[in-house]
Design an enzyme around this catalytic site. Sequence first.
Site, PDB file in Angstrom:
ATOM      1  N   THR A 132      38.867   2.582  53.072  1.00 55.89           N
ATOM      2  CA  THR A 132      39.908   3.523  52.816  1.00 55.89           C
ATOM      3  C   THR A 132      41.381   3.165  52.728  1.00 55.89           C
ATOM      4  O   THR A 132      41.951   2.202  53.364  1.00 55.89           O
ATOM      5  CB  THR A 132      39.725   4.614  53.694  1.00 55.89           C
ATOM      6  OG1 THR A 132      38.261   5.066  53.907  1.00 55.89           O
ATOM      7  CG2 THR A 132      40.634   5.820  53.427  1.00 55.89           C
ATOM      8  N   GLY A 135      45.602   6.002  48.664  1.00 54.46           N
ATOM      9  CA  GLY A 135      45.260   6.573  47.430  1.00 54.46           C
ATOM     10  C   GLY A 135      43.758   6.629  47.214  1.00 54.46           C
ATOM     11  O   GLY A 135      43.407   6.873  46.031  1.00 54.46           O
ATOM     12  N   ALA A 136      43.119   6.018  48.232  1.00 58.07           N
ATOM     13  CA  ALA A 136      41.350   6.036  47.694  1.00 58.07           C
ATOM     14  C   ALA A 136      40.704   6.453  48.972  1.00 58.07           C
ATOM     15  O   ALA A 136      40.561   5.543  50.104  1.00 58.07           O
ATOM     16  CB  ALA A 136      41.329   4.487  47.358  1.00 58.07           C
ATOM     17  N   THR A 164      37.834   1.581  61.296  1.00 56.97           N
ATOM     18  CA  THR A 164      37.170   1.498  62.782  1.00 56.97           C
ATOM     19  C   THR A 164      37.226   0.065  63.413  1.00 56.97           C
ATOM     20  O   THR A 164      36.653  -0.654  62.545  1.00 56.97           O
ATOM     21  CB  THR A 164      36.043   2.172  62.794  1.00 56.97           C
ATOM     22  OG1 THR A 164      36.092   3.522  62.236  1.00 56.97           O
ATOM     23  CG2 THR A 164      35.393   2.136  64.093  1.00 56.97           C
ATOM     24  N   GLU A 381      32.266   7.352  56.596  1.00 56.74           N
ATOM     25  CA  GLU A 381      31.093   6.884  55.751  1.00 56.74           C
ATOM     26  C   GLU A 381      30.625   7.687  54.530  1.00 56.74           C
ATOM     27  O   GLU A 381      29.620   7.760  54.352  1.00 56.74           O
ATOM     28  CB  GLU A 381      29.929   6.570  56.598  1.00 56.74           C
ATOM     29  CG  GLU A 381      29.225   5.455  56.328  1.00 56.74           C
ATOM     30  CD  GLU A 381      29.772   4.170  56.728  1.00 56.74           C
ATOM     31  OE1 GLU A 381      28.975   3.231  56.386  1.00 56.74           O
ATOM     32  OE2 GLU A 381      30.891   4.129  57.237  1.00 56.74           O
ATOM     33  N   THR A 383      32.391  11.672  53.225  1.00 52.10           N
ATOM     34  CA  THR A 383      32.650  12.984  53.600  1.00 52.10           C
ATOM     35  C   THR A 383      31.278  13.914  53.095  1.00 52.10           C
ATOM     36  O   THR A 383      30.483  13.384  52.306  1.00 52.10           O
ATOM     37  CB  THR A 383      33.807  13.785  52.878  1.00 52.10           C
ATOM     38  OG1 THR A 383      33.610  13.666  51.563  1.00 52.10           O
ATOM     39  CG2 THR A 383      35.236  12.901  53.150  1.00 52.10           C
ATOM     40  N   GLN A 385      31.315  16.530  51.252  1.00 50.18           N
ATOM     41  CA  GLN A 385      31.226  16.850  49.732  1.00 50.18           C
ATOM     42  C   GLN A 385      31.002  15.588  49.022  1.00 50.18           C
ATOM     43  O   GLN A 385      30.164  15.804  48.029  1.00 50.18           O
ATOM     44  CB  GLN A 385      32.753  17.246  49.545  1.00 50.18           C
ATOM     45  CG  GLN A 385      33.217  18.504  50.097  1.00 50.18           C
ATOM     46  CD  GLN A 385      33.623  18.173  51.673  1.00 50.18           C
ATOM     47  OE1 GLN A 385      33.733  17.032  52.290  1.00 50.18           O
ATOM     48  NE2 GLN A 385      33.667  19.467  52.452  1.00 50.18           N
TER      49      GLN A 385
END
Length: 404
Positions: A132, A135-136, A164, A381, A383, A385
Amino acid sequence: MINFELPTKLQNLQKMSHQVAAGIFRPISRKYDKIEHGPTPEELKPLAQMRNAMRGTNDEKADKKGASSSAAGSRNGANLAGIVAGEELCWGDVGLLLSVPGSGLGNAAIQAVGTPEQKEKFGKLYCAMAITEPGAGSDSAAIATTAELDGDEWVLNGEKIFCTAGERGDAIVVWATLDKSKGKAAIKSFIVPQGAPGMTLTRVEQKMGLRISDTAALSFDNCRIPKENILGSAEIADTEAARRKAFGGVMQTFDSTRPAVAAMALGLARAALEITRELLGKEGVQADYSRTLYNSSAIEAELYRMEADLEAARLMTLKAAWMADNGQPNSMHASMCKAKAGRMGNDVTLKCVELCGELGYSEQYLLEKFARDSKIIDIFEGTQQIQQLIVARHLIGLSSRELK
């Protein structure tokens, strides 16, 4: 015939993992929930030698020989073992599991796409994974961190967030692009040892849940690593089909880690349900399975619904892991079980807090902690959605470009 019984070897692993959860994790769960950003808990250091069991790799020999087969052509290997162990350990505490040295998400990436030499060199380290960026987020193809080859070294530049074990890990698996203009095909992953020149820990996040598990932000300013530290090939595919395949190889990591994250939700929800049944039992609310759902009290009906939701998520998760063990494409099923279990874990833990009233909301029991911990499982890992989007693409046969 469909057999839902775990083979003896996995039953033994299940019992061993539950003993660790009950004897080590659960008694110190509240203590370390209040200690954020501390060093690795001393109680967990002896468990480092068990990391292979927690990743399911203690079944590798059986997996290769087919010794763990429950039927002809059907293997129960490392992935299924990891699910069984993971659920039991997360019954104890998810954050503590993620804090055991050697159980980082980066280890899964190395096992999925690393060379035999890389697995030997880095496989036993505590490896975090940095994907992550500011912007990504769920769109992994939007990664802007770059990697350029300079002689015998890769030079990385960029920023990563929500990593993590980024502070405690021995190494970080960093996703970066070799050429932004080439899109997904140029996304590769690199093994960056902790303390590598040019890599800086910029902050460690304050969080709602999983407090003992460190979540770090990292920056890379001309960070140099050896040429051989790239996972997989450094070649960039030149056709659209080859590009999709190349990016699919990078994403293969998620086919193993998403069921593992789903297992976290299974253990957490089961723990909350057990405490809730115990507390309600003291008030005279006992589950009576001889009655139908509509002849039960409202509280009993809620318990039945939660138990059914938990079992459905468990079966989906076991199937996704079994498919991986048997060499079957499981990307859709990995996303399905992660979406189902992530939402189920959040719904069940919050409902348990509600049903138990002030005892659920107070710190007298762990229910409120379980509810806080559960939320991130539905997010990290991939979302909720993005998982549903992946499933939809598979079901209707559209690419990520066609269905966004």
